[in-house]
Structures are given as structure tokens and as C-alpha cells.
Enzyme design. Structure first.
Site: not given
Ligand code: F6R
Length: 619
Positions: A2, A27, A74, A100-101, A492, A496, A499, A515, A614
Site C-alpha cells: 500500500c 506498492r 494491496w 499502510n500496514g 531466480e 521471474k 511472477e 531424485h 513491490k
Molecule cells: C521478485 C521480487 C521479490 C523481492 C522481495 C524482497 O522479483 O522482487 O521477491 O525480491 O519481495 O524485496 P526487497 O529486496 O525489497 O526486500
């Protein structure tokens, strides 16, 4: 998650709030809303969906008020509906609040207020708080004029005394024209000090176009704003002398330019981002690293017996690569943990342990919680972080900024590769205090300096990777396989893809296939396989052959010049030959591009994937 904004000044608040919300949309983007003081009334506009939808709905309302608050959501408590969108009004309409929270004891507060006749229109935790403020305001006597006290501020302060959980809030009061009260606990909040105007936001990105002067609020602080004045107090009513910071925020970094998506822009920005992240990080003689902000002497660092690296999501993958490099080059034991798990696990720890947390945003609540837990136990915690002034940056004992500029795309790209780079530089720094020779140090530094150029060479293959993506966008499942330092890159790659394109993907250590996961292999489940040059190249080729023998499709990422047996790779992507410390960085680029182009092919909202945000500021 948020984003919240606030404005009090002489301009119309609504367009400024909407502009700020657009900057904070990363956010959360389930719904958006704003509230503006129009004479003695609080006007609220809120909509499910994006800030653009809100902007269209707000335009015909001709909101002229110069005091307002806004929110991009969010969803946590309550579904994605207009009723659950913020701002929330108290049941008598006298207060509006954005939050936010998470208010953890909201159910108890609701019950208490419902018994007193307060009503609720949403399923949110937030609505309990706005009504609690209204309740305290009704009880609070008007202070004598000579005390300089504000009844509005006092009502918020008293209400917050009964709140458990995390909050960044901004509040409007219908009876207080030209005033906003804000407060924070465990959710970020920044004040922007402008020319006879004040702004509030969860992140400086939302303020930077109007002012460079900011004050970062600390946990437990409350803020009272009018156009010409601001005052900060603690929960215990002590005045807080403000520390005004000057931000050097490159607003161009937050613009899309010629790119279709921020994710594309940020992928292609990586050579420059890596250059920025390594600038000034090497010693003059070019044989070791140079860190200004660790706040540890080489002698203290020499005493460290173990590193614990903590992060979440993509940052956790970067920790795994750093583990590999530190153990390999510095011969120092390393443990990696999810920040969210570490926090509650109560791991036994040796006294000579040093912690690093990695976080792009610096606001991830799980990582912040882990940092606090480690510090509470008396350990030093250093941060690798991209957001200057973030909560993690401020609470850590020292650290290293990533310096890659704002990352707007929800899926992390340039922040990740810069974390990989900084992990590699930390490995060098510690290695050179231990067994690494001067000459090996020189070679290592030279290799790291070559990384941006090597990344450029992989990026030049984008058109080919786009073709491969087109041929694979229709699959429903995909495997990503790698070993050693490329196992985390396989994780990773899978993250990617899932998501941003919603294709189910798994990352696995290649040799673990047999396995269990090999049961998934079929013509319907392609495997992206890292098979770089090196000691285990032949073993990697055998694992690919095991997939081919079961009619699996393979996309093989290998080093230029490596010979693969015929028929092993259905698709081939080449990496330039490079140093082991640089390999994870270079190998990340093809899987970023592959995921990006698949998501584009599928018409997905790449920068704002469903259900994500984010900055994850809830547990
Ligand atoms: C995936 C992604 C998330 C962040 C995670 C931690 O693409 O961006 O998995 O890496 O939420 O975020 P930070 O680095 O801001 O603590």
C-alpha cells in the site's frame, strides 16, 4: 505494501495526490482512493483498479480543496472492493484515514466501538482505527489556546495507544481545515517540506517532483501538518527536533522513456547499473575492495567466524550466490536464511557471527524484523540496500548502497544483479584479508570490472531470446536447472517466469532431478538448463541427456565455445566466457529476458503482476 500520500498547501490537492499515487502504484494496485477537504466536508473518491481509473472518476468531481490524502491498496483484510478501498471515513463522516500496514487487534477495537454505536462499511482493519480516532476526539476536550496543543493530534495519539500492529497513516479531520495528522510504526512515512506546502508519502519517489527536502519519520512518531508548519512528537508527547535530509533523487530514473515496460528498461539498464554499483568500491591498487560504510575495521572483520545472510524472494537468491562466493573465495562459513524464517526460528548463533541483510526496498517487513531480532541479540547487522533513507538502511549498523536508482518494475532485475555484484565484492574483500593473493585479487577485480561489458553482450542476444520466448509462451510448466552458483539463478529464473507470466515454474539443482522432479519431464514441460564451461560441464551434459531421453524440450544456456553433443539442446543461448564471480550476473540476463518476453507474448501486465506489490510491508 500500500502507498499513502498527503498534501497540505495552497494548490488543489487532488492532482498532486494522483501524481504521487502514480509513483507509489508499485506498492499495490488493487484499488486507489483519495479524500479532500472541501470546506467543512470530506469528499472521498475511490475505485477498484489502477490510479488511472481513480483519476478519471475524480476529474468530474471538481475537487478544489488544498488538503487531502490518498492511497493505493494491496489488499490484506477484505477483498478488492470499492467499500474496502481507502480512504475510510469514520461512521459520522468527521475523519478520513489512509493506512499502510495491518492493525492486528482490529477485531477487538471493532467490538468495543460497535457496542458504542459506531458502524462499519468495510471489512478492513483500517476502519476500526478511523472510528477509534473519532471516538477519542469526541472524548477529548478542546485544549486551552495558550498550550499550542492540537485536539486533532491528541485524538490520533490516544487512539494509537490502543493499536497493535504496523501502520503508516495519514488522517483528515472535517473540523480542522488545512491540517493533516500522520503517524508511523513499522511502515515507512516521509515528510516533504515544500514552499508553504507539506507533502507526505510512503516513499520519496512520490514527493521528489515537488521538493528535495525530506524528513524520515521514525517508529512511534506522530506528525502534525499545516501549510506553513510541521511538528513531530513521540507517542509520549515529547517534541522531536526534525532532521531535514536533502534527497538527490533522479526523477528521470522513474520515467519509462522509450521502453514499453519498466521491467524492460531496467533489464537493459543493467550495464550502467552495475557500473554505478561498483563505482568507488575497489582499492587504488585494484587488488581488493573498498567499503566506506561498513563501520567495521579490517581487524574487526578479521575476527568474524561466520556470516549469516538474510533476505526474501529475489534478494534471498542473491544471498545464496553470495554464500557460494564467500565460501569459495574467502573460505568463511556462511548461512543463508529467509528473513521471515530466521525471525521466529531462534537459531543458535556463535558470538563471532556477522549478519548481512539484503533488500532492494529496505522496507520489507520480514527482513526488517530479522534485522531487529539479530540486533536485539547483540549482533552487528549490515545492510545491502538500494533505497537511501529506508528503514533497513537507517536501522542497520552499517552497509552498502546498491546505487542502481529507482527500480519500478515489480519483478526485481537490476537490483538483483547489483546485489550479486556486491556479494561478489564482499567475497573479495574478506578473501583478501584471508587467503587470496594480491595477484588473484587483481584478476578478480579486473573480472568484476568487465561485468557490464559482458552483460551488454548477452543483452545483444535479446532478439533471439525473444524468438525462443515466442516458441515457449504456450507451455503451462517449466523447469529451471543449474548447479553451484547457478542453482540460485535457476531459482531466480523460475521466480521471474511465474511472477510475471503466471506459468508454473520450478528451480532445481540439476543433479537433484533424478531424485524426484524428473517425473515431471515430458514434451509439455521444457527445461531451461544452465550448462556453463567448468569442472562439472560433462555432468551437466549428462543431466540434459537424461531429460532428452524422456522427450523433454531443452533451452540450454552455455558458454561460447562449449561443444554440446548433437540433439541435446533444442534451443541454445550463449554466455561469454567469464570469471566465476561474474558468471551468476551474466547468466541471469537470459532468464530475465526469456521471462519478460514470454509475459509480453501472453499479454500480461509485466510491471504490475497480479497479487503482487513491490514493497512487502506486511508479514
Ligand atoms: C521478485 C521480487 C521479490 C523481492 C522481495 C524482497 O522479483 O522482487 O521477491 O525480491 O519481495 O524485496 P526487497 O529486496 O525489497 O526486500
Amino acid at each position: 505494501m500500500c502507498g499513502i500520500v498527503g498534501y497540505v498547501g495552497r494548490q488543489k490537492a487532488a492532482p498532486i495526490l494522483i501524481e504521487g499515487l502514480k509513483r507509489l502504484e508499485y506498492r499495490g494496485y488493487d484499488s486507489a482512493g483519495l479524500a479532500v477537504l472541501q470546506g467543512p466536508r470530506i469528499e472521498v473518491v475511490k475505485k477498484t483498479g489502477r490510479v488511472d481509473v481513480l483519476a478519471k472518476a475524480a476529474a468530474p468531481r471538481r475537487l478544489a480543496g488544498a488538503t487531502g490524502i490518498g492511497h493505493t491498496r494491496w489488499a490484506t483484510h477484505g477483498g478488492v472492493t470499492e467499500a474496502n478501498a481507502h480512504p475510510h471515513l469514520s461512521s459520522d463522516g468527521s475523519f478520513a484515514l489512509v493506512h499502510n500496514g495491518v492493525i492486528e487487534n482490529h477485531a477487538a477495537i471493532r467490538r468495543f466501538l460497535a457496542a458504542k454505536g459506531y458502524t462499519f462499511a468495510s471489512e478492513t482493519d483500517t476502519e476500526a482505527l478511523v472510528n477509534l480516532i473519532a471516538y477519542h476526539h469526541a472524548k477529548e476536550p478542546e485544549p486551552a489556546p495558550d498550550t499550542g496543543k492540537s485536539r486533532f493530534l491528541e485524538s490520533v495519539r490516544r487512539a494509537l495507544m490502543h493499536v497493535e500492529g504496523a501502520y503508516g497513516i495519514a488522517v483528515l479531520c472535517a473540523a480542522c481545515p488545512g491540517e493533516i495528522v500522520a503517524a508511523r510504526k513499522a511502515s515507512p512515512l516521509v515528510l516533504g517540506v515544500g514552499d508553504r506546502e507539506h507533502l507526505l508519502a510512503s516513499d520519496v519517489a512520490a514527493l521528489a517532483s515537488r521538493t528535495q527536502n525530506v524528513v524520515y519519520l521514525k517508529d512511534g512518531e506522530l506528525l502534525h501538518l499545516t501549510p506553513g508548519r510541521f511538528a513531530i512528537i513521540t507517542q509520549d508527547e515529547e517534541d522531536v527536533p526534525p532532521v531535514v535530509d536533502r534527497i538527490t533523487w533522479d526523477t528521470a530514473g522513474a520515467e519509462l522513456g522509450d521502453h514499453r515496460h519498466f521491467m524492460e528498461k531496467e533489464i537493459f539498464e543493467q550495464p550502467a547499473a552495475l557500473e554505478n554499483a561498483m563505482r568507488g568500491r575497489f582499492s587504488e591498487d585494484g587488488s581488493t575492495a573498498n567499503f566506506g560504510g561498513l563501520n567495521l575495521t579490517p581487524a574487526e572483520l578479521r575476527q568474524v567466524g561466520r556470516l549469516v545472510l538474510l533476505g526474501c524472494g529475489t534478494a534471498w537468491h542473491a544471498c545464496l550466490v553470495a554464500e557460494h562466493l564467500v565460501e569459495r573465495f574467502a573460505r568463511l562459513p556462511v548461512e543463508v536464511d529467509y528473513a521471515s524464517e530466521f525471525r521466529y526460528r531462534n537459531t543458535p548463533l556463535d558470538r563471532d557471527t556477522l549478519f548481512f541483510v539484503m533488500s532492494q526496498s529496505g522496507e520489507t517487513i520480514d527482513t526488517l524484523g530479522a534485522l531487529r531480532e539479530a540486533r536485539r541479540k547483540g549482533f552487528k547487522v549490515l545492510a545491502i540496500n538500494n533505497t537511501v533513507g529506508s528503514s533497513i538502511a537507517r536501522e542497520a549498523d552499517g552497509g552498502i548502497y546498491q546505487h542502481v536508482g529507482p527500480e519500478i518494475g515489480v519483478a526485481s532485475t537490476k537490483a538483483f544483479t547489483s546485489q550479486l555484484l556486491l556479494g561478489a565484492i564482499i567475497a573479495l574483500y574478506i578473501a583478501r584479508m584471508r587467503d587470496m593473493s594480491y595477484n588473484d585479487g587483481l584478476e578478480y577485480v579486473k573480472a568484476l570490472k568487465a561485468a557490464p561489458g559482458l552483460v551488454r553482450r548477452v543483452l545483444a542476444q535479446a532478439p533471439r531470446i525473444r524468438e525462443i520466448a515466442r516458441r515457449h509462451a504456450h507451455y503451462k510448466d517449466m523447469l529451471f536447472l543449474g548447479r553451484l552458483s547457478l542453482f540460485p539463478i535457476a531459482l531466480e529464473g523460475a521466480l521471474k517466469l511465474k511472477e510475471i507470466s503466471y506459468i508454473h515454474a520450478e528451480g532445481y539443482p540439476a543433479a537433484e532431478m533424478k531424485h524426484g522432479p524428473i517425473a515431471l519431464v515430458s514434451p509439455e514441460c521444457p527445461a531451461v538448463f544452465f550448462a556453463p564451461k567448468g569442472e562439472i560441464f560433462n555432468k551437466l551434459v549428462s543431466s540434459i541427456q537424461e531429460i532428452k531421453a524422456r522427450r523433454g524440450r531443452t533451452i540450454v544456456i552455455t558458454t561460447e565455445g562449449c561443444e554440446l553433443p548433437p540433439g541435446v539442446a533444442d534451443e541454445l543461448i550463449h554466455l561469454p566466457d567469464c570469471h566465476e564471480a561474474v558468471l551468476p550476473i551474466v547468466a541471469t540476463i537470459p532468464v530475465q529476458l526469456l521471462s519478460y518476453y514470454i509475459a509480453v507474448e501472453l499479454g500480461c501486465d509485466v510491471d504490475k503482476p497480479r497479487n503482487l506489490a513491490k514493497s512487502v510491508t506486511v508479514e
